[in-house]
Structures are given as structure tokens and as C-alpha cells.
Design a protein around this motif. Structure first.
Motif, short mmCIF file in Angstrom:
data_model
loop_
_atom_site.label_atom_id
_atom_site.label_comp_id
_atom_site.label_asym_id
_atom_site.label_seq_id
_atom_site.Cartn_x
_atom_site.Cartn_y
_atom_site.Cartn_z
N GLN A 48 -7.45 20.70 -37.19
CA GLN A 48 -6.09 20.52 -37.70
C GLN A 48 -6.07 19.33 -38.65
OE1 GLN A 48 -3.05 20.18 -34.70
NE2 GLN A 48 -1.46 19.52 -36.13
N HIS A 49 -5.35 19.48 -39.74
CA HIS A 49 -5.12 18.36 -40.66
C HIS A 49 -3.78 18.56 -41.33
CE1 HIS A 49 -6.39 15.73 -44.32
NE2 HIS A 49 -5.64 15.08 -43.45
N ASP A 50 -2.84 17.69 -41.01
CA ASP A 50 -1.53 17.73 -41.64
C ASP A 50 -1.07 16.31 -41.92
OD1 ASP A 50 -0.61 16.73 -39.16
OD2 ASP A 50 -0.25 18.77 -38.40
N SER A 51 0.21 16.14 -42.18
CA SER A 51 0.72 14.82 -42.56
C SER A 51 0.75 13.84 -41.40
CB SER A 51 2.13 14.96 -43.14
OG SER A 51 3.00 15.56 -42.18
N LYS A 52 0.55 14.33 -40.17
CA LYS A 52 0.65 13.45 -39.00
C LYS A 52 -0.69 13.16 -38.35
CE LYS A 52 5.39 14.80 -37.81
NZ LYS A 52 6.27 15.35 -36.75
N CYS A 53 -1.61 14.13 -38.33
CA CYS A 53 -2.85 13.91 -37.59
C CYS A 53 -4.01 14.69 -38.20
CB CYS A 53 -2.67 14.30 -36.12
SG CYS A 53 -2.55 16.08 -35.83
N LEU A 54 -5.20 14.32 -37.75
CA LEU A 54 -6.44 14.98 -38.14
C LEU A 54 -7.28 15.16 -36.87
CD1 LEU A 54 -8.59 15.99 -40.16
CD2 LEU A 54 -9.25 13.60 -40.51
N VAL A 55 -7.64 16.40 -36.57
CA VAL A 55 -8.43 16.70 -35.38
C VAL A 55 -9.71 17.41 -35.82
CG1 VAL A 55 -8.49 17.85 -33.13
CG2 VAL A 55 -6.31 16.98 -34.04
N PHE A 56 -10.86 16.86 -35.44
CA PHE A 56 -12.11 17.50 -35.84
C PHE A 56 -13.19 17.21 -34.80
CE2 PHE A 56 -12.00 13.32 -37.73
CZ PHE A 56 -13.29 12.82 -37.60
N VAL A 57 -14.22 18.06 -34.81
CA VAL A 57 -15.35 17.96 -33.88
C VAL A 57 -16.63 17.78 -34.69
CG1 VAL A 57 -16.63 19.10 -32.02
CG2 VAL A 57 -14.16 19.49 -32.26
N ILE A 58 -17.45 16.82 -34.28
CA ILE A 58 -18.75 16.59 -34.93
C ILE A 58 -19.85 16.90 -33.92
CG2 ILE A 58 -20.28 14.92 -36.04
CD1 ILE A 58 -17.86 13.41 -36.97
N ASP A 59 -20.76 17.77 -34.31
CA ASP A 59 -21.90 18.14 -33.49
C ASP A 59 -23.16 17.73 -34.25
OD1 ASP A 59 -24.13 20.16 -32.77
OD2 ASP A 59 -22.68 20.43 -31.16
N GLY A 60 -24.07 16.99 -33.59
CA GLY A 60 -25.26 16.54 -34.30
C GLY A 60 -26.29 15.92 -33.38
N VAL A 61 -27.23 15.18 -33.99
CA VAL A 61 -28.36 14.61 -33.26
C VAL A 61 -28.51 13.14 -33.63
CG1 VAL A 61 -30.86 14.72 -32.89
CG2 VAL A 61 -29.56 16.82 -33.26
#
Length: 552
Positions: free
Chosen positions: A394-407
Motif C-alpha cells: 500500500q502507498h497513499d497520502s498517509k502510509c507506505l506498507v512494503f515487505v523486503i525479502d533478501g539475504v
């Protein structure tokens, strides 16, 4: 005069010197009727498609034309053109052209239709293209020619713009646009090389950026230098990006072709190439604003995480929430010693969770200070940003939600050995519209969920294939002779050490000048550096404080 040839069938039998003269006179006078006349070109038993036909005619007759309403059948293939120059050239070449060792004959239905009959209004092909170009030029002085050949208006009017370089046919239009354009977007046009025929109209103007992304440019060798003024370049999505090159070499080779480059693939570069497009593995297609925020966040956050985690404090709000979930395959004794286990709220494996909870109370972290304390207790790390997979929820004027998968790998520390960790971190960021941490606007972390497990052998094999450069480090990776000389000169300037001593200290810390300066400052304060290591006997009383200011 031209009306007398309405729907006149022109071929080897009907062509006369009088018709040739009339056509030449019409071209010279630029008659309005001629501009709105379309001529039907007919080819008998053409074996290939439309693009092959257009390319063959272009190569054989040596001129550009814009075809309209291509129709193919078993016997006759046809298309329309408004180019009387092409008609005249066909007549002078005896209505014949060669393809694959065969000669094909052409018939021309002269002045078969008007533009009103074809397009529904009195507008020429040149005017259609000019209108599209003007609409694709925005207030930021960007000319957006992305996927131009498949423009909906061209498709609707059955104008076959089979290759982008046909725009070179519109000389006056291109010269005007060349003076006004600063950013030229040529993405998604199936280009196999830089289209110099088009760029020649722009390089003498104010052009500073070229977007060549998502084309078919095979290698860096094809990426010929466009202009010494280019500051922004996009080439991602081309086969050349699949070359087996580490990021540093990739940037260095492109920078040699574009010496004033400050931004590559939307990511800023500095003079040392420290910032670079290190990951492009987004699960979903992001808008430019979202991608910019994500890449800046990842660059800064993990740069500090791998060097100085105390600086992460500004990323979290005072009431931030944080959890860790782990599932390491160790013995019960190892679990109790593991820093992840000691600070986890829960375990994926319920058996391990029970073993730990028996001896320790469950802890939760609900403040900025608590989060930073926990992160500082975890082993020192180095992340491979090329393994990152990012999913924006989600990314709007109030918040940003994201998932990072890595090593990442845990660096050897005290008695611990190097381990490769497969992680997943979910960030929930709020947009702070009020000043926060001396910033007018910022994204700050409100909630974070951190999951870690031992990386599988396959993941380990596919990670850390190339040297890792951290934005918070001033470090050379596989330096050449010129790089070594430059770094040594900088270090000598600050320390006044002899060249041999300066080089030895830089090699010891793997060419990380920041680490070298810190160690030098410590040794200078403790009197561990003999005077014969310096170039000359100077007063070094203020040198350590000066270096501390520089390092800060």
C-alpha cells in the motif's frame, strides 16, 4: 492539374514522360490538393509481412515514407502513401524492386483517395504525427516517445509507423522539438541501437537526459556516446543489463561514455559511484514516486544498519512497535545464547518457543529506544542488496506498507562464525506532514516485523556474487592503478603520512578510507605512530580533532 489523374492506374505500360513532368511540377508547387491525396501501392504475390515490405522498399528506393492502411492477400498486397517522391522514384526505377533474388513489380493507383475519405477529416499524415508529438511534450520539457509506434491514434487511423527513425522524416518538427526538449524518452520502442538519426536533432539543444529503457540494445558496445551534456540516463530492461558485470564495472563503463552522468536508471550517482541502481526486483509495477521513496529508504536504512545502527534512531517514531520471529536449527543450548532468540517475542517453532519462555519472560518493544537497543544487540552484518525482493502492499497520502525479502551475512564477531541469513522485514511507514527530526516532511517507521532463518545452500550460492558497496562507506572495490593513486593522495592530504605508510594502512582496511582515518586518529592520540612515518615534522596537536570533525 493533379485532379485529372484521379484513380489513374500507373504501371510500366501507362507511364509517360508527361505524367513524370506533371508529378515533378506538383512537388515543386506544393499544391494543397497534392498534400491531401493518397496513392495506393500494389505488390503482386508478396511473400512476407508489412514491415519486411516497408524496409525493402526503403532500402531499394533510398527514401522514407509513412505507409497507411496495409492490406495483405494471397495475390495482391497493398498500402497507401502520400509520398509523391516515392511514386516518382518507382516510375524512374521502372516499377521494379528486388527482394531475395526475385524481382517484384509495382502498380500504383495514383490519387486513389483523399485524406478526408481515409481519416474522416481533412488532415494529412504529417499533421497527425505533429499533433501526437505536441501532445507528448509536457511542461517539464520532456518529450515522451515511449512505445511511439503503437500510439493509439496511429493505430486508429491505420498509419503504420513501423520504426521510430521514421520521425527523422519530419525535419522541421524535430528541429523545433530538439531546441525545446531537455528529457527525451525513447523507452519501449524495440531499439537495437541508439537512434542517432533522431538524436541528432536534439544534441545541439538543451538535452540532458535520455531514456532508453525496455528496448533491445544487446550490449554496452552498442550504447554509443550521445552527447557530453547527458546527465540522466535510463537503460534498464535492455539485454545489455544481463551482461555478467558487477555494479561498479557497469557504472564505470557507462560513465566513460557519459562523463557528466549524475543519475542512472533513476538512481543518483556521486563522483565515486557510491550510490547505484543495486536492485530492481520489485514484485509489482511501481509508480515513479513509490519507487523513488522505496529506493531511497532501502539505500539509507540498510547502509546505516550495516555500519552504525545508532543512526537508525531517526527512522523510527518514539512509539514504534517491533517484533522478531526466528527459526534457527540449533540445539536448545545454542538457542538460549543466540541474540535473535534472546530478543524474540515469538518463535515459528513452538517447541523452541517453549524452551526459551521457560527461562525468560516474553519481551515486547514499543519504543524507539527499545528498537535501537535490540538492533544493536544483533551481530554485525552485510546485506546483499542484489538479492532483495520488494513487495509494496500500500502507498497513499498517509502510509507506505512494503515487505523486503533478501539475504545478509553475519560477519565473524568474537566467538561467532559467519552465517548467511534469509530474512523478511515488513515495514509500515507513516507520512509525517509536520516537521520531524528537523525534516519538513518524512516517512517514519511505526511498525516493523522482522523474520529471520538460516539461508539454504542454494540461496547462499546465489548471493554475494559481486562486491558489495555500502552508501555509508567511502571504499574502493577492486581498484585500478588510478583509483589507488587518488585514494592514497586523499589519505596523505589528511594524515601527512609517507606514501608507503598511507598505502599500507589503506590496504589493511580493504581500501575503506573512513576506517583508515579512524584507526589513524586512534593511533595518533595514543602515540603509536613513529615520527619517521610522516612526510615532515609538523605540529600534529590539532590534527586528531580536525580528523574527528571530518569523520563526523
Amino acid at each position: 492539374m493533379f485532379d485529372k489523374y484521379r484513380r489513374f492506374l500507373l504501371n510500366r505500360m501507362t507511364s509517360t514522360p508527361e505524367i513524370v513532368e506533371d508529378i515533378e511540377n506538383s512537388l515543386a508547387t506544393e499544391d494543397e490538393t497534392v498534400k491531401h491525396s493518397l496513392h495506393k501501392i500494389l505488390v503482386c504475390r508478396w511473400p512476407e509481412g508489412n514491415v519486411e515490405l516497408f524496409e525493402t522498399l526503403y532500402e531499394y528506393f533510398g527514401l522514407m515514407f509513412i505507409p497507411h492502411n496495409f492490406v495483405a492477400s494471397n495475390l495482391v498486397t497493398s498500402f497507401y502513401t502520400d509520398s509523391l517522391t516515392l511514386v516518382l522514384k518507382v516510375m524512374k526505377m521502372d516499377f521494379m524492386f528486388q527482394y531475395n533474388r526475385n524481382m517484384f513489380s509495382l502498380d500504383i493507383l495514383l490519387n486513389d483517395k483523399t485524406t478526408t475519405e481515409c481519416f474522416g477529416d481533412k488532415i494529412t499524415i504529417d499533421e497527425v504525427v505533429t499533433k501526437i508529438i505536441n501532445q507528448r511534450f509536457n511542461e517539464h520539457r520532456e518529450l515522451n516517445l515511449t512505445n511511439f509506434c503503437n500510439d493509439p491514434v496511429l493505430h486508429e487511423r491505420k498509419i503504420h509507423f513501423h520504426k521510430l527513425v521514421l520521425l527523422a522524416h519530419f525535419k522541421i518538427l524535430m528541429l523545433r522539438m530538439g531546441k525545446e526538449t531537455r528529457i527525451l524518452n525513447l523507452s519501449s520502442n524495440n531499439l537495437s541501437q541508439v537512434p542517432s538519426e533522431i538524436l541528432n536533432f536534439f544534441i545541439k539543444g538543451d538535452l540532458i537526459g535520455v531514456n532508453l529503457s525496455n528496448n533491445n540494445i544487446p550490449s554496452l558496445a552498442e550504447l554509443q556516446r550521445i552527447s557530453s551534456k547527458i546527465e540522466k540516463l535510463w537503460v534498464e530492461g535492455n539485454p545489455l543489463c544481463g551482461d555478467i558485470l558487477d555494479a561498479v564495472t557497469y557504472i564505470r563503463q557507462i560513465s566513460q561514455k557519459f562523463p557528466r552522468l549524475t543519475e542512472l536508471d533513476g538512481v543518483p550517482l556521486n563522483n565515486h559511484g557510491v550510490k547505484m541502481p543495486f536492485f530492481k526486483h520489485h514484485v509489482n509495477d511501481l509508480g515513479n514516486k513509490t519507487k523513488l521513496v522505496i529506493e531511497k529508504f532501502v539505500t539509507l536504512y540498510f547502509g546505516h544498519y550495516d555500519t552504525n545502527r545508532l543512526k537508525l534512531e531517526n527512522f523510527y517514531v518514539p512509539h514504534a512497535n517491533f517484533t522478531i520471529t526466528t527459526d534457527f536449527k540449533e540445539t536448545a543450548e545454542d538457542i538460549l545464547k543466540d541474540p535473535y532468540a534472546r530478543h524474540s517475542r515469538n518463535f515459528i517453532n513452538p517447541v523452541k518457543r517453549a524452551m526459551y519462555v521457560e527461562k525468560n519472560k516474553k519481551r515486547s518493544y514499543h519504543s524507539q529506544q527499545a528498537v535501537i537497543t535490540v538492533l544493536n544487540c544483533l551481530p554485525p552484518t552485510e546485506h546483499d542488496l542484489s538479492t532483495f525482493r520488494i513487495d509494496v502492499l500500500q502507498h497513499d497520502s498517509k502510509c507506505l506498507v512494503f515487505v523486503i525479502d533478501g539475504v545478509y551475512k553475519e560477519l565473524p564477531h568474537r566467538l561467532s562464525k559467519e552465517r548467511f541469513i534469509h530474512f523478511r522485514r515488513t515495514f509500515i511507514l507513516y507520512y509525517a506532514v509536520k516537521p520531524y527530526n528537523n525534516m519538513l516532511t518524512s516517512y517514519v517507521i511505526v511498525h516493523e516485523m522482522f523474520s529471520a532463518s538460516l539461508a539454504s545452500p542454494e540461496i547462499v550460492r546465489n548471493s554475494f556474487k559481486f562486491p558489495i558497496r555500502n552508501i555509508c562507506q567511502i571504499k574502493l572495490i577492486e581498484p585500478d592503478t588510478e583509483d589507488v593513486q587518488t585514494m592514497c593522495n586523499i589519505f596523505i592530504y589528511y594524515t601527512k603520512l609517507k606514501k608507503s605508510e598511507a598505502k599500507a594502512r589503506l590496504i589493511k582496511v580493504d581500501w575503506d578510507i573512513k576506517k583508515a582515518l579512524k584507526q589513524f586518529t586512534y593511533d595518533l592520540k595514543s602515540g603509536a605512530i613513529h615520527s619517521d612515518k610522516f612526510i615532515e615534522d609538523d605540529d600534529f596537536s590539532d590534527l586528531s580533532s580536525l580528523l574527528e570533525d571530518e569523520l563526523d
